[in-house]
Design an enzyme around this catalytic site. Structure first.
Site, PDB file in Angstrom:
ATOM      1  N   TYR A 171       0.844  -1.196  -0.098  1.00 18.94           N
ATOM      2  CA  TYR A 171       0.120   0.099  -0.141  1.00 18.94           C
ATOM      3  C   TYR A 171       0.916   1.201   0.063  1.00 18.94           C
ATOM      4  O   TYR A 171       0.680   2.201  -0.602  1.00 18.94           O
ATOM      5  CB  TYR A 171      -0.975  -0.091   1.124  1.00 18.94           C
ATOM      6  CG  TYR A 171      -1.820   1.091   1.545  1.00 18.94           C
ATOM      7  CD1 TYR A 171      -3.055   1.376   0.692  1.00 18.94           C
ATOM      8  CD2 TYR A 171      -1.506   2.100   2.070  1.00 18.94           C
ATOM      9  CE1 TYR A 171      -3.846   2.411   0.820  1.00 18.94           C
ATOM     10  CE2 TYR A 171      -2.642   3.312   2.639  1.00 18.94           C
ATOM     11  CZ  TYR A 171      -3.438   3.192   1.940  1.00 18.94           C
ATOM     12  OH  TYR A 171      -4.350   4.405   1.952  1.00 18.94           O
ATOM     13  N   LYS A 175       0.976   3.930  -2.933  1.00 18.48           N
ATOM     14  CA  LYS A 175       0.648   5.313  -2.774  1.00 18.48           C
ATOM     15  C   LYS A 175       2.022   6.499  -2.841  1.00 18.48           C
ATOM     16  O   LYS A 175       1.576   7.618  -3.220  1.00 18.48           O
ATOM     17  CB  LYS A 175       0.289   5.486  -1.190  1.00 18.48           C
ATOM     18  CG  LYS A 175      -1.283   4.987  -0.986  1.00 18.48           C
ATOM     19  CD  LYS A 175      -2.305   5.646  -1.806  1.00 18.48           C
ATOM     20  CE  LYS A 175      -3.945   5.174  -1.562  1.00 18.48           C
ATOM     21  NZ  LYS A 175      -4.834   5.601  -2.492  1.00 18.48           N
TER      22      LYS A 175
END
Length: 301
Positions: A171, A175
């Protein structure tokens, strides 16, 4: 209905719940016509409910707004293309793209499987790139045809992408990639009248409800600092014509706080004017580190 987005057509991905839903409703409240995208999956991306996009579109229409659902997978070329096509066929134009779709599969790195890594990077990073590419192609064609748009793209990063987060390697990497993609897109698409910015929001959603479960309204204020609706006003402004001149920026948004994130900037430096030996390089690096600001801690440490 009147507002800062009157007459604009806005696409919001992952708009069936949480932040995306809040954004879609906020855009509609400001006069936008909204394409509500949501694939209808669980918090980890597995098949779940296929109706959230339709429910949010119905909610907007019930409030007097104009919206249409889209249930395609924006991390596929066909899904991203149909997202843009839906806006153009339904409303005849596209003004703003808000990339928000995503899910979590948290694992410590030593336990993170390749399939989980690929799934998370796919939905967040590929799911930003493909809608962006198809929307940008439309706006480039509009510019070449003499119809210069006041187009806007708002991407969704995270504090995890700016600082890292323990247990969220995939993640965080995705991001962080979204931030770099935002900077490149802002530079490349400016000639076509497209502004591209990113937000790093903190709010209570299905992905974060365990973290923010106890962060409710402050006693006596009625203000819920973790409500996703707190983030949407900035997104609506960035997606409107009122944000002219703002591009290539990253904003943190949480509760009543908005922060301009300044990213990597050069710190202490040394130049020998010739090649260092390993020992010299190490000694110099330690001296420079002694002059530098300490890094902010990774989330979860």
């Amino acid at each position: 209905m009147s507002g800062i987005c009157t007459g604009r057509v806005v696409v919001v991905t992952g708009a069936g719940r949480g932040l995306g839903r809040a954004h879609a409703l906020a855009f509609a409240a400001e006069g936008a016509r909204v394409v509500v995208n949501d694939l209808g999956v669980g918090p980890d991306g597995t098949p779940d409910d296929d109706g959230p996009a339709r429910r949010v579109a119905d909610e907007i229409r019930a409030a007097g707004g104009d919206a249409v659902p889209h249930t395609g997978d924006v991390a596929t070329a066909d899904g991203a293309a149909s997202l843009v096509t839906t806006a153009l066929r339904t409303y005849g134009r596209l003004d703003t793209l808000v990339n928000n779709a995503g899910f979590l599969r948290d694992r410590m790195l030593v336990n993170l499987g390749e399939d989980d890594w690929d799934a998370v990077v796919r939905v967040h990073l590929r799911g930003h790139f493909l809608p962006l590419r198809h929307a940008a192609a439309h706006w480039r064609a509009e510019t070449k045809a003499g119809r210069a748009p006041a187009a806007r793209i708002v991407n969704t990063s995270s504090g995890a992408g700016l600082l890292g987060s323990v247990g969220q390697g995939a993640y965080s990497a995705a991001k962080a990639g979204i931030v770099a993609l935002t900077l490149v897109a802002a530079a490349e698409l400016a000639r076509y009248g497209v502004q591209v910015n990113a937000i790093a929001p903190a709010a209570r959603t299905r992905m974060t409800e365990g973290v923010f479960a106890e962060a409710m309204a402050a006693p006596g204020t009625g203000f819920d600092a973790m409500a996703p609706e707190n983030v949407s006003p900035l997104v609506v402004w960035l997606g409107s014509a009122a944000s002219t001149g703002v591009t290539g920026r990253v904003f943190e948004a949480e509760g009543g706080r908005i922060t301009v994130m300044e990213g990597w900037t050069p710190g202490p430096t040394a130049d020998k004017g010739a090649r260092w030996t390993p020992g010299e390089a190490g000694e110099t690096a330690l001296e420079l580190l002694g002059e530098a600001h300490p890094p902010r801690p990774v989330y979860g440490t």
